[in-house]
Design a protein around this motif. Structure first.
Motif, PDB file in Angstrom:
ATOM      1  N   LEU A   1      25.839  -7.064  -5.623  1.00 26.70           N
ATOM      2  CA  LEU A   1      26.852  -6.880  -4.583  1.00 26.70           C
ATOM      3  C   LEU A   1      27.361  -8.206  -4.030  1.00 26.70           C
ATOM      4  N   PHE A   2      26.449  -9.156  -3.818  1.00 32.65           N
ATOM      5  CA  PHE A   2      26.812 -10.430  -3.201  1.00 32.65           C
ATOM      6  C   PHE A   2      26.936 -11.570  -4.203  1.00 32.65           C
ATOM      7  N   SER A   3      26.899 -11.258  -5.484  1.00 31.95           N
ATOM      8  CA  SER A   3      27.032 -12.257  -6.550  1.00 31.95           C
ATOM      9  C   SER A   3      26.043 -13.410  -6.382  1.00 31.95           C
ATOM     10  N   LEU A   4      24.780 -13.059  -6.194  1.00 33.26           N
ATOM     11  CA  LEU A   4      23.751 -14.075  -6.039  1.00 33.26           C
ATOM     12  C   LEU A   4      23.401 -14.680  -7.397  1.00 33.26           C
ATOM     13  N   SER A   5      23.143 -15.987  -7.393  1.00 36.92           N
ATOM     14  CA  SER A   5      22.673 -16.646  -8.612  1.00 36.92           C
ATOM     15  C   SER A   5      21.239 -16.186  -8.894  1.00 36.92           C
ATOM     16  N   ASP A   6      20.750 -16.504 -10.080  1.00 39.54           N
ATOM     17  CA  ASP A   6      19.375 -16.139 -10.423  1.00 39.54           C
ATOM     18  C   ASP A   6      18.387 -16.770  -9.453  1.00 39.54           C
ATOM     19  N   ARG A   7      18.628 -18.030  -9.077  1.00 36.20           N
ATOM     20  CA  ARG A   7      17.709 -18.715  -8.171  1.00 36.20           C
ATOM     21  C   ARG A   7      17.800 -18.129  -6.763  1.00 36.20           C
ATOM     22  N   GLU A   8      19.006 -17.774  -6.309  1.00 39.71           N
ATOM     23  CA  GLU A   8      19.158 -17.127  -5.004  1.00 39.71           C
ATOM     24  C   GLU A   8      18.434 -15.780  -5.002  1.00 39.71           C
ATOM     25  N   PHE A   9      18.506 -15.076  -6.114  1.00 38.65           N
ATOM     26  CA  PHE A   9      17.778 -13.815  -6.271  1.00 38.65           C
ATOM     27  C   PHE A   9      16.278 -14.058  -6.098  1.00 38.65           C
ATOM     28  N   ASP A  10      15.759 -15.106  -6.735  1.00 41.19           N
ATOM     29  CA  ASP A  10      14.337 -15.444  -6.598  1.00 41.19           C
ATOM     30  C   ASP A  10      13.981 -15.746  -5.144  1.00 41.19           C
ATOM     31  N   VAL A  11      14.851 -16.459  -4.452  1.00 44.00           N
ATOM     32  CA  VAL A  11      14.607 -16.811  -3.047  1.00 44.00           C
ATOM     33  C   VAL A  11      14.589 -15.550  -2.185  1.00 44.00           C
ATOM     34  N   VAL A  12      15.520 -14.638  -2.432  1.00 43.19           N
ATOM     35  CA  VAL A  12      15.545 -13.392  -1.656  1.00 43.19           C
ATOM     36  C   VAL A  12      14.266 -12.602  -1.887  1.00 43.19           C
ATOM     37  N   LYS A  13      13.800 -12.540  -3.120  1.00 40.53           N
ATOM     38  CA  LYS A  13      12.545 -11.830  -3.391  1.00 40.53           C
ATOM     39  C   LYS A  13      11.390 -12.455  -2.618  1.00 40.53           C
ATOM     40  N   GLU A  14      11.372 -13.768  -2.534  1.00 39.14           N
ATOM     41  CA  GLU A  14      10.323 -14.459  -1.780  1.00 39.14           C
ATOM     42  C   GLU A  14      10.458 -14.148  -0.281  1.00 39.14           C
TER      43      GLU A  14
ATOM     44  N   LYS B   1       0.821  -1.211   0.000  1.00 41.87           N
ATOM     45  CA  LYS B   1       0.000   0.000   0.000  1.00 41.87           C
ATOM     46  C   LYS B   1       0.855   1.262   0.000  1.00 41.87           C
ATOM     47  N   THR B   2       2.017   1.216   0.606  1.00 37.31           N
ATOM     48  CA  THR B   2       2.850   2.411   0.721  1.00 37.31           C
ATOM     49  C   THR B   2       3.977   2.447  -0.318  1.00 37.31           C
ATOM     50  N   ASN B   3       3.904   1.541  -1.297  1.00 38.60           N
ATOM     51  CA  ASN B   3       4.892   1.522  -2.388  1.00 38.60           C
ATOM     52  C   ASN B   3       6.310   1.266  -1.916  1.00 38.60           C
ATOM     53  N   ILE B   4       6.486   0.582  -0.808  1.00 40.56           N
ATOM     54  CA  ILE B   4       7.836   0.220  -0.372  1.00 40.56           C
ATOM     55  C   ILE B   4       8.335  -0.963  -1.184  1.00 40.56           C
ATOM     56  N   THR B   5       7.437  -1.824  -1.626  1.00 44.44           N
ATOM     57  CA  THR B   5       7.835  -3.027  -2.343  1.00 44.44           C
ATOM     58  C   THR B   5       8.670  -2.714  -3.589  1.00 44.44           C
ATOM     59  N   PRO B   6       8.280  -1.753  -4.443  1.00 43.79           N
ATOM     60  CA  PRO B   6       9.140  -1.449  -5.593  1.00 43.79           C
ATOM     61  C   PRO B   6      10.526  -0.961  -5.179  1.00 43.79           C
ATOM     62  N   LEU B   7      10.599  -0.201  -4.115  1.00 43.77           N
ATOM     63  CA  LEU B   7      11.886   0.265  -3.609  1.00 43.77           C
ATOM     64  C   LEU B   7      12.725  -0.929  -3.170  1.00 43.77           C
ATOM     65  N   LEU B   8      12.113  -1.877  -2.477  1.00 45.55           N
ATOM     66  CA  LEU B   8      12.836  -3.064  -2.037  1.00 45.55           C
ATOM     67  C   LEU B   8      13.267  -3.917  -3.218  1.00 45.55           C
ATOM     68  N   ASP B   9      12.467  -3.980  -4.269  1.00 45.92           N
ATOM     69  CA  ASP B   9      12.852  -4.725  -5.467  1.00 45.92           C
ATOM     70  C   ASP B   9      14.158  -4.192  -6.037  1.00 45.92           C
ATOM     71  N   GLU B  10      14.292  -2.887  -6.084  1.00 47.14           N
ATOM     72  CA  GLU B  10      15.536  -2.288  -6.575  1.00 47.14           C
ATOM     73  C   GLU B  10      16.700  -2.631  -5.654  1.00 47.14           C
ATOM     74  N   LYS B  11      16.439  -2.624  -4.359  1.00 48.94           N
ATOM     75  CA  LYS B  11      17.490  -2.936  -3.398  1.00 48.94           C
ATOM     76  C   LYS B  11      17.890  -4.409  -3.474  1.00 48.94           C
ATOM     77  N   VAL B  12      16.943  -5.288  -3.777  1.00 49.07           N
ATOM     78  CA  VAL B  12      17.268  -6.713  -3.950  1.00 49.07           C
ATOM     79  C   VAL B  12      18.153  -6.887  -5.175  1.00 49.07           C
ATOM     80  N   LYS B  13      17.864  -6.163  -6.250  1.00 47.16           N
ATOM     81  CA  LYS B  13      18.721  -6.212  -7.444  1.00 47.16           C
ATOM     82  C   LYS B  13      20.133  -5.737  -7.104  1.00 47.16           C
ATOM     83  N   GLU B  14      20.207  -4.668  -6.321  1.00 45.42           N
ATOM     84  CA  GLU B  14      21.500  -4.132  -5.883  1.00 45.42           C
ATOM     85  C   GLU B  14      22.249  -5.192  -5.066  1.00 45.42           C
ATOM     86  N   ALA B  15      21.533  -5.851  -4.149  1.00 44.30           N
ATOM     87  CA  ALA B  15      22.142  -6.892  -3.301  1.00 44.30           C
ATOM     88  C   ALA B  15      22.602  -8.075  -4.137  1.00 44.30           C
ATOM     89  N   ALA B  16      21.821  -8.449  -5.141  1.00 42.61           N
ATOM     90  CA  ALA B  16      22.188  -9.576  -5.999  1.00 42.61           C
ATOM     91  C   ALA B  16      23.517  -9.325  -6.692  1.00 42.61           C
TER      92      ALA B  16
END
Length: 125
Positions: free
Chosen positions: A56-69, A39-54
């Motif tokens: 930064l930490f060299s996450l695999s595509d599947r690890e990226f999916d797990v973090v999003k979950e 409701k407060t549009n934090i989720t899109p902001l977090l999506d960008e931060k998850v991409k940044e983390a992926a």
């Protein structure tokens, strides 16, 4: 970026949820928190931060999916069902994510991701 009044509204809602947490099951509380994030549009902001983390930490595509979950508040069993893999596979992904990020818990991981700044993926670790 959220304006001051939006942050105040989020704060008020979080305090209300915390004060009434005994009235909700953990699943109900999780759904209310997720609703607040969406409701407060934090989720899109977090999506960008998850991409940044992926990056930064060299996450695999599947690890990226797990973090999003995990960001969405889902537990291992629900993540396994959503990604159509076994729970032991999810546990291994979570273990690898924690090691790559240098954290010991989901809370630490989410705090780390939330506090990332643009361009952090270009800094050396």
């Amino acid at each position: 970026m959220l304006i001051e009044s939006e942050w105040e509204e989020i704060k008020k809602n979080l305090i209300s949820l915390y004060e009434n947490k005994q009235n909700f099951s953990s699943a109900e509380l999780e759904k209310k928190l997720q609703s607040l994030l969406v409701k407060t549009n934090i989720t899109p902001l977090l999506d960008e931060k998850v991409k940044e983390a992926a990056l930064l930490f060299s996450l695999s595509d599947r690890e990226f999916d797990v973090v999003k979950e995990m960001i969405a508040g889902r537990g291992n069993l629900e993540i396994a069902e959503n990604l159509s893999v076994s729970i032991s596979t999810i546990k291994k992904h979570v273990y690898n994510i924690f090691n790559k990020a240098g954290v010991n818990s989901r809370t630490q991981l989410l705090n780390l991701i939330y506090n990332l700044e643009p361009g952090d993926n270009q800094k050396s670790i």
